[in-house]
Motif scaffolding. Structure first.
Motif, PDB file in Angstrom:
ATOM      1  N   GLU A  77       0.813  -1.223  -0.042  1.00  0.00           N
ATOM      2  CA  GLU A  77      -0.230   0.165   0.022  1.00  0.00           C
ATOM      3  C   GLU A  77       1.010   1.255  -0.109  1.00  0.00           C
ATOM      4  OE1 GLU A  77      -2.875   0.035   3.164  1.00  0.00           O
ATOM      5  OE2 GLU A  77      -3.736  -1.870   2.487  1.00  0.00           O
ATOM      6  N   LEU A  78       2.032   1.210   0.544  1.00  0.00           N
ATOM      7  CA  LEU A  78       3.065   2.329   0.626  1.00  0.00           C
ATOM      8  C   LEU A  78       3.326   2.769  -0.737  1.00  0.00           C
ATOM      9  CD1 LEU A  78       4.738   4.398   1.861  1.00  0.00           C
ATOM     10  CD2 LEU A  78       6.534   2.850   2.186  1.00  0.00           C
ATOM     11  N   LEU A  79       3.773   1.679  -1.511  1.00  0.00           N
ATOM     12  CA  LEU A  79       3.984   1.878  -3.010  1.00  0.00           C
ATOM     13  C   LEU A  79       2.902   2.335  -3.690  1.00  0.00           C
ATOM     14  CD1 LEU A  79       6.115   1.373  -5.168  1.00  0.00           C
ATOM     15  CD2 LEU A  79       5.320  -0.818  -5.454  1.00  0.00           C
ATOM     16  N   VAL A  80       1.728   1.999  -3.617  1.00  0.00           N
ATOM     17  CA  VAL A  80       0.525   2.608  -4.292  1.00  0.00           C
ATOM     18  C   VAL A  80       0.401   4.203  -3.883  1.00  0.00           C
ATOM     19  CG1 VAL A  80      -2.000   2.646  -4.070  1.00  0.00           C
ATOM     20  CG2 VAL A  80      -0.669   0.585  -4.271  1.00  0.00           C
ATOM     21  N   ARG A  81       0.510   4.335  -2.332  1.00  0.00           N
ATOM     22  CA  ARG A  81       0.499   5.859  -2.190  1.00  0.00           C
ATOM     23  C   ARG A  81       1.473   6.692  -3.029  1.00  0.00           C
ATOM     24  NH1 ARG A  81       0.188   4.113   3.682  1.00  0.00           N
ATOM     25  NH2 ARG A  81       2.252   5.110   3.767  1.00  0.00           N
ATOM     26  N   LEU A  82       2.823   6.305  -2.823  1.00  0.00           N
ATOM     27  CA  LEU A  82       3.785   7.087  -3.412  1.00  0.00           C
ATOM     28  C   LEU A  82       3.557   7.175  -4.900  1.00  0.00           C
ATOM     29  CD1 LEU A  82       6.770   5.572  -1.447  1.00  0.00           C
ATOM     30  CD2 LEU A  82       5.696   7.747  -1.165  1.00  0.00           C
ATOM     31  N   ALA A  83       3.073   6.250  -5.444  1.00  0.00           N
ATOM     32  CA  ALA A  83       2.823   6.143  -7.042  1.00  0.00           C
ATOM     33  C   ALA A  83       1.794   7.162  -7.309  1.00  0.00           C
ATOM     34  CB  ALA A  83       2.483   4.967  -7.580  1.00  0.00           C
ATOM     35  N   VAL A  84       0.530   7.125  -6.421  1.00  0.00           N
ATOM     36  CA  VAL A  84      -0.131   8.275  -6.681  1.00  0.00           C
ATOM     37  C   VAL A  84       0.023   9.840  -6.503  1.00  0.00           C
ATOM     38  CG1 VAL A  84      -2.435   9.205  -5.840  1.00  0.00           C
ATOM     39  CG2 VAL A  84      -2.056   6.646  -6.120  1.00  0.00           C
ATOM     40  N   ARG A 160       8.951   4.233 -25.081  1.00  0.00           N
ATOM     41  CA  ARG A 160      10.230   4.756 -24.687  1.00  0.00           C
ATOM     42  C   ARG A 160      10.216   6.138 -24.718  1.00  0.00           C
ATOM     43  NH1 ARG A 160      14.820   1.613 -24.739  1.00  0.00           N
ATOM     44  NH2 ARG A 160      14.675  -0.525 -25.635  1.00  0.00           N
ATOM     45  N   GLY A 161      10.666   6.490 -23.357  1.00  0.00           N
ATOM     46  CA  GLY A 161      10.820   8.109 -23.059  1.00  0.00           C
ATOM     47  C   GLY A 161       9.528   8.707 -22.744  1.00  0.00           C
ATOM     48  N   ARG A 162       8.410   7.848 -22.681  1.00  0.00           N
ATOM     49  CA  ARG A 162       7.114   8.514 -22.443  1.00  0.00           C
ATOM     50  C   ARG A 162       6.526   7.985 -20.989  1.00  0.00           C
ATOM     51  NH1 ARG A 162       3.208   6.139 -25.790  1.00  0.00           N
ATOM     52  NH2 ARG A 162       1.894   7.894 -25.044  1.00  0.00           N
ATOM     53  N   VAL A 163       7.216   7.224 -20.286  1.00  0.00           N
ATOM     54  CA  VAL A 163       6.728   6.837 -18.856  1.00  0.00           C
ATOM     55  C   VAL A 163       6.948   7.909 -17.683  1.00  0.00           C
ATOM     56  CG1 VAL A 163       6.533   5.022 -17.303  1.00  0.00           C
ATOM     57  CG2 VAL A 163       7.159   4.424 -19.676  1.00  0.00           C
ATOM     58  N   ASP A 164       5.866   8.206 -17.268  1.00  0.00           N
ATOM     59  CA  ASP A 164       5.830   9.306 -16.202  1.00  0.00           C
ATOM     60  C   ASP A 164       6.092   8.559 -14.730  1.00  0.00           C
ATOM     61  OD1 ASP A 164       5.033  11.792 -17.382  1.00  0.00           O
ATOM     62  OD2 ASP A 164       3.315  10.499 -18.010  1.00  0.00           O
ATOM     63  N   VAL A 165       5.397   7.411 -14.506  1.00  0.00           N
ATOM     64  CA  VAL A 165       5.656   6.425 -13.314  1.00  0.00           C
ATOM     65  C   VAL A 165       5.824   5.008 -13.667  1.00  0.00           C
ATOM     66  CG1 VAL A 165       4.787   5.791 -11.188  1.00  0.00           C
ATOM     67  CG2 VAL A 165       4.489   8.252 -11.778  1.00  0.00           C
ATOM     68  N   LEU A 166       6.882   4.565 -13.106  1.00  0.00           N
ATOM     69  CA  LEU A 166       7.299   3.086 -13.456  1.00  0.00           C
ATOM     70  C   LEU A 166       7.320   2.423 -12.048  1.00  0.00           C
ATOM     71  CD1 LEU A 166       8.195   0.608 -15.278  1.00  0.00           C
ATOM     72  CD2 LEU A 166      10.389   1.670 -14.941  1.00  0.00           C
ATOM     73  N   VAL A 167       6.343   1.648 -11.868  1.00  0.00           N
ATOM     74  CA  VAL A 167       6.288   0.851 -10.598  1.00  0.00           C
ATOM     75  C   VAL A 167       6.598  -0.660 -10.891  1.00  0.00           C
ATOM     76  CG1 VAL A 167       4.545   2.266  -9.180  1.00  0.00           C
ATOM     77  CG2 VAL A 167       3.858   0.221 -10.961  1.00  0.00           C
ATOM     78  N   ALA A 168       7.505  -1.050 -10.077  1.00  0.00           N
ATOM     79  CA  ALA A 168       8.219  -2.380 -10.400  1.00  0.00           C
ATOM     80  C   ALA A 168       8.335  -3.100  -9.143  1.00  0.00           C
ATOM     81  CB  ALA A 168       9.701  -2.457 -11.085  1.00  0.00           C
ATOM     82  N   ASN A 169       7.301  -3.670  -8.674  1.00  0.00           N
ATOM     83  CA  ASN A 169       7.551  -4.471  -7.080  1.00  0.00           C
ATOM     84  C   ASN A 169       7.966  -5.912  -7.487  1.00  0.00           C
ATOM     85  OD1 ASN A 169       7.006  -4.820  -4.466  1.00  0.00           O
ATOM     86  ND2 ASN A 169       4.911  -5.609  -4.988  1.00  0.00           N
ATOM     87  N   ASP A 253       5.380  -2.042   7.982  1.00  0.00           N
ATOM     88  CA  ASP A 253       6.861  -2.567   7.818  1.00  0.00           C
ATOM     89  C   ASP A 253       6.976  -2.663   6.319  1.00  0.00           C
ATOM     90  OD1 ASP A 253       8.878  -4.194   8.525  1.00  0.00           O
ATOM     91  OD2 ASP A 253       7.978  -5.953   8.238  1.00  0.00           O
ATOM     92  N   ALA A 254       7.120  -1.417   5.643  1.00  0.00           N
ATOM     93  CA  ALA A 254       7.365  -1.356   4.294  1.00  0.00           C
ATOM     94  C   ALA A 254       8.531  -0.264   4.072  1.00  0.00           C
ATOM     95  CB  ALA A 254       6.064  -0.988   3.593  1.00  0.00           C
ATOM     96  N   THR A 255       9.305  -0.587   3.035  1.00  0.00           N
ATOM     97  CA  THR A 255      10.274   0.242   2.493  1.00  0.00           C
ATOM     98  C   THR A 255      10.228   0.474   1.025  1.00  0.00           C
ATOM     99  OG1 THR A 255      11.560  -0.343   4.417  1.00  0.00           O
ATOM    100  CG2 THR A 255      12.715   0.842   2.648  1.00  0.00           C
ATOM    101  N   VAL A 256      10.220   1.843   0.461  1.00  0.00           N
ATOM    102  CA  VAL A 256      10.187   1.900  -0.996  1.00  0.00           C
ATOM    103  C   VAL A 256      11.203   2.638  -1.301  1.00  0.00           C
ATOM    104  CG1 VAL A 256       8.645   2.815  -2.843  1.00  0.00           C
ATOM    105  CG2 VAL A 256       7.730   1.512  -1.130  1.00  0.00           C
ATOM    106  N   ILE A 257      11.951   2.352  -2.634  1.00  0.00           N
ATOM    107  CA  ILE A 257      13.122   3.508  -3.043  1.00  0.00           C
ATOM    108  C   ILE A 257      12.492   3.870  -4.315  1.00  0.00           C
ATOM    109  CG2 ILE A 257      14.259   1.313  -4.459  1.00  0.00           C
ATOM    110  CD1 ILE A 257      16.758   2.907  -3.857  1.00  0.00           C
ATOM    111  N   LEU A 258      12.758   5.018  -4.470  1.00  0.00           N
ATOM    112  CA  LEU A 258      12.285   6.140  -5.775  1.00  0.00           C
ATOM    113  C   LEU A 258      13.598   6.506  -6.390  1.00  0.00           C
ATOM    114  CD1 LEU A 258      10.499   6.802  -2.798  1.00  0.00           C
ATOM    115  CD2 LEU A 258       9.179   8.040  -4.628  1.00  0.00           C
ATOM    116  N   GLY A 259      13.441   6.662  -7.769  1.00  0.00           N
ATOM    117  CA  GLY A 259      14.402   6.921  -8.339  1.00  0.00           C
ATOM    118  C   GLY A 259      13.764   8.039  -9.612  1.00  0.00           C
ATOM    119  N   ARG A 260      14.312   9.007  -9.694  1.00  0.00           N
ATOM    120  CA  ARG A 260      13.873  10.045 -10.369  1.00  0.00           C
ATOM    121  C   ARG A 260      14.799  10.409 -11.627  1.00  0.00           C
ATOM    122  NH1 ARG A 260      11.623  12.058  -5.540  1.00  0.00           N
ATOM    123  NH2 ARG A 260       9.324  12.013  -5.831  1.00  0.00           N
ATOM    124  N   ARG A 261      14.458  10.356 -12.788  1.00  0.00           N
ATOM    125  CA  ARG A 261      15.171  10.734 -13.981  1.00  0.00           C
ATOM    126  C   ARG A 261      15.205  12.175 -14.112  1.00  0.00           C
ATOM    127  NH1 ARG A 261      14.203  10.924 -20.058  1.00  0.00           N
ATOM    128  NH2 ARG A 261      16.222  11.202 -20.855  1.00  0.00           N
TER     129      ARG A 261
END
Length: 261
Positions: A77-84, A160-169, A253-261
């Protein structure tokens, strides 16, 4: 057909911690008394409750699941919140935001994000045929397109080059720790959805290495990791040219890493 008290006793004897709640769900979901008996036997035999019911509760929504498909965890659910939130932070533009859910499993993350965001172009991919079939149904209400294949190889080139948010669980359990997982996971979910390699980050490194070519400038990659993997995960994203940030939720009990281009 067994009565509720007998079902509870059967489930409790099988080691189900929440036997009363599970009995209620099985009784409510069974289409016939005969099927109820089968469902109780399946659950007592160790089949995940979600696979028996045919759905999982995730972020307050029912997500279709089937045997052989990874069951979404509440910690995600943390990943979902951060993606939104990442979609909400996008600068105003004429294009619809593009969300890609890699290693999508049931498509639960993309489905919930789409339900909360609204106007969104949704794409997903998984290497497991069973997951692709289930995700296609879960994402149908949002006109989501689901592809079968290995990570980025499954996606249409025009993204390619058009993705705004990429979630990869992606899987992040170290190989040596897979045998320590609950039997419900290791016996009933695809190994490829669990095993992340020697240190658990093999798949994340592959995603990070490819992400820059698919993300729009300012786009964000989000992935769940273990708390002991933070430094290595940050190094992997930095090496791939992404600016890493880590967010944790102790309650989940969740940890999410974000990477911005």
């Amino acid at each position: 057909m067994a009565d509720e008290e007998t079902i509870v006793a059967t489930l409790r004897a099988a080691g189900c911690v929440f036997a009363e709640e599970e009995a209620r769900l099985l009784i409510e979901s069974a289409p016939t008394p005969a099927r109820l008996d089968e469902m109780v036997a399946e659950r007592a035999g160790g089949v995940p409750l979600e696979h028996v019911l045919g759905w999982a509760e995730f972020c307050g929504e029912r997500i279709l699941v089937r045997p052989g498909v990874f069951v979404p965890r509440h910690r995600t659910e943390l990943l979902v919140r951060l993606a939104v939130a990442a979609i909400g932070e996008l600068p105003g533009s004429e294009h619809r935001p593009v969300l890609v859910d890699l290693a999508c499993g049931s498509g639960a993350i993309a489905a919930v994000v789409a339900s909360r965001v609204g106007d969104l172009s949704v794409y997903a991919a998984d290497i497991e045929p069973a997951a692709v079939a289930v995700a296609s149904r879960n994402l149908a209400p949002y006109a989501g397109q689901v592809f079968e294949g290995d990570l980025f190889d499954a996606l249409p080139a025009e993204l390619r080059g058009r993705v705004d948010v990429l979630v990869a669980n992606v899987p992040y359990v170290p190989t040596d720790a897979v045998d320590l997982l609950p039997p419900e996971a290791r016996d009933h979910e695809p190994l490829r959805a669990l095993d992340g390699g020697a240190d658990g980050l093999d798949v994340l490194r592959r995603v990070a290495d490819g992400a820059a070519g698919w993300l729009r400038e300012g786009g964000t990659l989000l992935s769940e990791i273990g708390v002991g993997q933070i430094d290595a995960a940050k190094a992997a994203l930095s090496h791939a040219g992404l600016a890493p940030e880590v967010v944790a939720d102790d309650d989940l009990d969740a940890t999410v890493i974000l990477g911005r281009r």
